[in-house]
Design a protein around this motif. Structure first.
Motif, PDB file in Angstrom:
ATOM      1  N   ILE A  56       0.742  -1.234  -0.007  1.00  0.00           N
ATOM      2  CA  ILE A  56       0.031   0.008   0.022  1.00  0.00           C
ATOM      3  C   ILE A  56       0.979   1.103  -0.071  1.00  0.00           C
ATOM      4  O   ILE A  56       0.728   2.205  -0.835  1.00  0.00           O
ATOM      5  N   LYS A  57       1.981   1.217   0.937  1.00  0.00           N
ATOM      6  CA  LYS A  57       2.763   2.290   0.820  1.00  0.00           C
ATOM      7  C   LYS A  57       3.513   2.597  -0.349  1.00  0.00           C
ATOM      8  O   LYS A  57       3.959   3.655  -0.947  1.00  0.00           O
ATOM      9  N   HIS A  58       4.084   1.430  -0.893  1.00  0.00           N
ATOM     10  CA  HIS A  58       4.830   1.639  -2.217  1.00  0.00           C
ATOM     11  C   HIS A  58       3.878   2.126  -3.232  1.00  0.00           C
ATOM     12  O   HIS A  58       4.406   3.125  -3.989  1.00  0.00           O
TER      13      HIS A  58
ATOM     14  N   GLN B 287      -2.977   6.020   0.510  1.00  0.00           N
ATOM     15  CA  GLN B 287      -3.361   6.496   1.713  1.00  0.00           C
ATOM     16  C   GLN B 287      -4.751   6.300   2.422  1.00  0.00           C
ATOM     17  O   GLN B 287      -4.908   6.485   3.584  1.00  0.00           O
ATOM     18  N   ARG B 288      -5.731   6.312   1.543  1.00  0.00           N
ATOM     19  CA  ARG B 288      -7.134   5.960   1.861  1.00  0.00           C
ATOM     20  C   ARG B 288      -7.452   4.538   1.293  1.00  0.00           C
ATOM     21  O   ARG B 288      -7.537   4.501   0.142  1.00  0.00           O
ATOM     22  N   ILE B 289      -7.656   3.465   2.179  1.00  0.00           N
ATOM     23  CA  ILE B 289      -8.160   2.278   1.617  1.00  0.00           C
ATOM     24  C   ILE B 289      -9.478   1.935   2.335  1.00  0.00           C
ATOM     25  O   ILE B 289      -9.809   2.257   3.379  1.00  0.00           O
ATOM     26  N   GLY B 290     -10.168   1.174   1.653  1.00  0.00           N
ATOM     27  CA  GLY B 290     -11.309   0.215   2.231  1.00  0.00           C
ATOM     28  C   GLY B 290     -10.705  -1.275   2.261  1.00  0.00           C
ATOM     29  O   GLY B 290     -10.210  -1.776   1.491  1.00  0.00           O
ATOM     30  N   ILE B 291     -11.574  -1.942   3.226  1.00  0.00           N
ATOM     31  CA  ILE B 291     -11.210  -3.366   3.317  1.00  0.00           C
ATOM     32  C   ILE B 291     -12.675  -3.894   3.283  1.00  0.00           C
ATOM     33  O   ILE B 291     -13.668  -3.776   3.769  1.00  0.00           O
ATOM     34  N   VAL B 292     -12.868  -5.256   2.458  1.00  0.00           N
ATOM     35  CA  VAL B 292     -13.836  -6.112   2.177  1.00  0.00           C
ATOM     36  C   VAL B 292     -13.475  -7.455   2.604  1.00  0.00           C
ATOM     37  O   VAL B 292     -12.666  -7.959   2.270  1.00  0.00           O
ATOM     38  N   ALA B 293     -14.230  -7.774   3.542  1.00  0.00           N
ATOM     39  CA  ALA B 293     -13.874  -9.212   4.044  1.00  0.00           C
ATOM     40  C   ALA B 293     -15.059 -10.156   4.123  1.00  0.00           C
ATOM     41  O   ALA B 293     -16.163  -9.481   3.943  1.00  0.00           O
TER      42      ALA B 293
ATOM     43  N   ALA C 261      -1.379  -3.251  11.646  1.00  0.00           N
ATOM     44  CA  ALA C 261      -0.257  -2.976  10.975  1.00  0.00           C
ATOM     45  C   ALA C 261      -0.242  -1.693  10.328  1.00  0.00           C
ATOM     46  O   ALA C 261       0.728  -1.101   9.961  1.00  0.00           O
ATOM     47  N   ALA C 262      -1.504  -1.111   9.937  1.00  0.00           N
ATOM     48  CA  ALA C 262      -1.466   0.242   9.383  1.00  0.00           C
ATOM     49  C   ALA C 262      -1.426   1.317  10.397  1.00  0.00           C
ATOM     50  O   ALA C 262      -1.272   2.573  10.015  1.00  0.00           O
ATOM     51  N   LYS C 263      -1.622   1.016  11.701  1.00  0.00           N
ATOM     52  CA  LYS C 263      -1.399   2.047  12.754  1.00  0.00           C
ATOM     53  C   LYS C 263       0.031   2.739  12.746  1.00  0.00           C
ATOM     54  O   LYS C 263       0.894   1.894  12.582  1.00  0.00           O
ATOM     55  N   GLY C 264       0.106   4.071  13.061  1.00  0.00           N
ATOM     56  CA  GLY C 264       1.264   4.669  12.918  1.00  0.00           C
ATOM     57  C   GLY C 264       1.967   4.821  11.608  1.00  0.00           C
ATOM     58  O   GLY C 264       2.981   5.343  11.405  1.00  0.00           O
ATOM     59  N   THR C 265       1.148   4.861  10.578  1.00  0.00           N
ATOM     60  CA  THR C 265       1.452   4.847   9.113  1.00  0.00           C
ATOM     61  C   THR C 265       0.459   6.098   8.625  1.00  0.00           C
ATOM     62  O   THR C 265      -0.343   6.443   9.502  1.00  0.00           O
ATOM     63  N   ASP C 266       0.590   6.400   7.357  1.00  0.00           N
ATOM     64  CA  ASP C 266      -0.160   7.519   6.612  1.00  0.00           C
ATOM     65  C   ASP C 266      -1.380   6.771   6.110  1.00  0.00           C
ATOM     66  O   ASP C 266      -1.925   7.484   5.334  1.00  0.00           O
ATOM     67  N   ILE C 267      -1.636   5.528   6.355  1.00  0.00           N
ATOM     68  CA  ILE C 267      -2.866   4.790   5.623  1.00  0.00           C
ATOM     69  C   ILE C 267      -3.809   4.835   6.613  1.00  0.00           C
ATOM     70  O   ILE C 267      -3.747   4.896   7.779  1.00  0.00           O
TER      71      ILE C 267
END
Length: 100
Positions: free
Chosen positions: A52-54, A58-64, A80-86
Motif C-alpha cells: 500500500i505504501k509503495h 493513503q485511503r483504503i477500504g477493506i472488504v472481508a 499493521a496500518a497504525k502509525g502509518t499514513d494509511i
C-alpha cells in the motif's frame, strides 16, 4: 490445531496445517512440531501495508468475509496500518454489508 499439536509434539510427530491461522501456534516453545503451509494474516499484514505504501495509497477500504479468520485478517491489517499514513476509510463484510 492446538490440541492436536500438543498430542503430536508429545510423541515427536510433526503436524502440518493448511489453514491454521492462530498467532499462538507460532510459539515454538509450546508447539515445537507445528508447521504451516500458508502465511497467517498477522504475518502477511505488514507486507500488505508495504505494498500500500509503495503505491502511495493513503485511503483504503477493506472488504472481508464472515469467518473468524476474515475478522482476524481485518484486525491484523488495521494493527499493521497504525502509525502509518494509511487511513482505513471503511471495513465491511462482503456478505452482509455490515462493518467488519
Amino acid at each position: 490445531s492446538k490440541a492436536v499439536q500438543l498430542v503430536a509434539s508429545t510423541f515427536g510427530y510433526s503436524q502440518v496445517s493448511p489453514v491454521s491461522e492462530g498467532a499462538e501456534l507460532s510459539d515454538t516453545s509450546r508447539y515445537p512440531t507445528f508447521n504451516r503451509v500458508f502465511t497467517p494474516s498477522f504475518k502477511l499484514a505488514p507486507a500488505i501495508v508495504e505494498v500500500i505504501k509503495h503505491f502511495g495509497w493513503q485511503r483504503i477500504g477493506i472488504v472481508a468475509g464472515e469467518t473468524s479468520e476474515d475478522f482476524s485478517a481485518v484486525r491484523s491489517l488495521q494493527t499493521a496500518a497504525k502509525g502509518t499514513d494509511i487511513h482505513i476509510v471503511s471495513s465491511v463484510n462482503a456478505i452482509s454489508g455490515e462493518p467488519a
